[in-house]
Design an enzyme around this catalytic site. Structure first.
Site, PDB file in Angstrom:
ATOM      1  CB  SER A 192      11.186  82.301  84.497  1.00  0.00           C
ATOM      2  OG  SER A 192      12.290  82.884  85.165  1.00  0.00           O
ATOM      3  CG  ASP A 226       9.188  85.289  91.834  1.00  0.00           C
ATOM      4  OD1 ASP A 226      10.563  85.599  91.634  1.00  0.00           O
ATOM      5  OD2 ASP A 226       8.702  84.910  90.902  1.00  0.00           O
ATOM      6  CG  HIS A 238      11.293  82.286  90.239  1.00  0.00           C
ATOM      7  ND1 HIS A 238      10.664  83.313  89.357  1.00  0.00           N
ATOM      8  CD2 HIS A 238      12.106  82.059  89.340  1.00  0.00           C
ATOM      9  CE1 HIS A 238      10.760  83.164  88.056  1.00  0.00           C
ATOM     10  NE2 HIS A 238      11.865  82.441  87.915  1.00  0.00           N
TER      11      HIS A 238
END
Length: 406
Positions: A192, A346, A376
């Site tokens: 991320s 996501d 995610h």
């Protein structure tokens, strides 16, 4: 005694009230995409995720504790750490906390090294919450893993996290011999926002001739741009659980110290000067997304009419310390072999697709793992047994396989 009973009763009713409110919202408004298996389990995890945030927001409004600090406290409290048979050592590089994971078995020569930056949007995440991810990587790939505990919200904004990651990385790269790491086999990685940091630092290190160059970069659901929030994935999955577009933009504004009132301008792209879009559209336009990832229907006008005030408040978004996707071709072309993980459900899916296209166009070897049932943050659940998902295990096994192969 009466006061304590009153406070306890009030707190209990408050927690129950928030819990019921979040539960009703989960049941009535949260949609789990059909391809994601074990939907009840998914709902349960998302419910507790949202409940922790809601309780944190209540505590923040009562000026008891900032929401990010409360969330991280609960997150770390629930972590059951597993060293997977590797040696774990907590250290500091200067003031930056790092955690070193080293295989116990002796090695005939220097090992691969993995530098890992955790996810969490600059709001959540910690060395503890990604402990199992790093220890498993160290064990399965027979590598020395160095994880960075960078500073984040609520006390620190961009670019503090980036500077912490860079400084810890430079220190580690200069001391590879000390940790038994082969300078020719160092991987920079993250998940991320941590993957975004890895992409940035991979570019920065190219100019550092005093440092060993990375053998590869491993980017899991990376954040690589903050300019186009109207890409197909941002539209298709704007309300997807765990990371909705609204929540992403809220975290981005807080992390970048941008007033929340500019979120609409960021969403519509009115902060983008026409000359900037002329330069960057070839990299950022939805036209770069393969047709199979697009839905039919009319696309919103993007970018909207230019608002100079919005640009002046948000122009650091165009910095390479924020949007590594905007680097010049000559920089992109020098980047090492890359492993990319994207998740279908996501909002950040298309960030990965755009970066993949840029790398491939400049001749950088790319291995891509797309999780058709992924969401995610799913990789952190890889070892959670009953709370794990097929996509979690696939993300981890594919990452391990790539690193073992270099």
């Amino acid at each position: 005694m009466i006061l304590m009973i009153t406070l306890f009763t009030t707190a209990t009713f408050l927690v129950l009230g928030v819990s019921v409110w979040v539960l009703i919202k989960e049941i009535l408004t949260v949609h789990v995409p059909p391809p994601i298996p074990q939907r009840v389990k998914f709902h349960m995890l998302h419910y507790f995720f949202q409940l922790t945030i809601a309780l944190g927001n209540v505590l923040e409004k009562m000026k008891i504790c900032p929401m990010p600090r409360f969330f991280c406290f609960i997150q770390d409290l629930l972590v059951s750490k597993n060293n997977f048979g590797v040696l774990v050592k907590n250290m500091h590089f200067g003031t930056i906390p790092v955690r070193l994971f080293q295989p116990k078995a002796t090695s005939s020569g220097p090992r691969k090294g993995i530098i890992f930056y955790h996810g969490g949007g600059g709001v959540f995440g910690s060395l503890d919450s990604y402990h199992n991810t790093c220890s498993y990587l160290a064990h399965e790939t027979d590598s020395v893993v160095m994880a960075v505990g960078y500073r984040k919200l609520p006390d620190h904004h961009h670019p503090t996290a980036y500077h912490d990651c860079l400084n810890a990385t430079v220190h580690f790269l200069k001391e590879l011999k000390t940790y038994g790491v082969d300078p020719a086999r160092v991987v920079v990685s993250g998940e991320s926002i941590g993957a975004g940091a890895a992409a940035i630092i991979a570019q920065v290190v190219l100019a550092r001739k005093d440092l060993p160059q990375f053998r590869a970069q491993v980017l899991i659901n990376p954040v690589v741009q903050g300019v186009n929030f109207q890409l197909p994935s941002y539209q298709q999955y704007s309300d997807v659980p765990f990371l909705s577009r609204k929540f992403l933009m809220t975290c981005a504004c807080k992390y970048l110290a941008i007033d929340q009132s500019w979120k609409d301008a960021m969403l519509k792209g009115t902060f983008i000067p026409p000359d900037h879009w002329k330069k960057y559209a070839k990299w950022l336009s939805s036209d770069n997304i393969p047709q199979r990832f697009k839905s039919q229907g009319r696309q919103p006008e993007f970018p909207g009419p230019f608002n100079e005030s919005a640009y002046l408040e948000t122009n650091h978004i165009f910095s390479l310390e924020t949007s590594p996707l905007l680097a010049d071709d000559k920089i992109i072309a020098q980047l090492p072999e890359t492993f990319l993980v994207s998740s279908e459900y996501d909002v950040l899916r298309d960030d990965t697709l755009l970066y993949k296209k840029r790398l491939e166009e400049q001749g950088v070897p790319v291995t891509w793992c797309h999780l058709e049932d992924g969401f995610h943050g799913c990789i952190v659940l890889f070892d959670k047994n009953a709370l794990s998902f097929p996509c979690s295990k696939k993300a981890m096994s594919s990452t391990v396989s790539f690193i073992k192969g270099i």
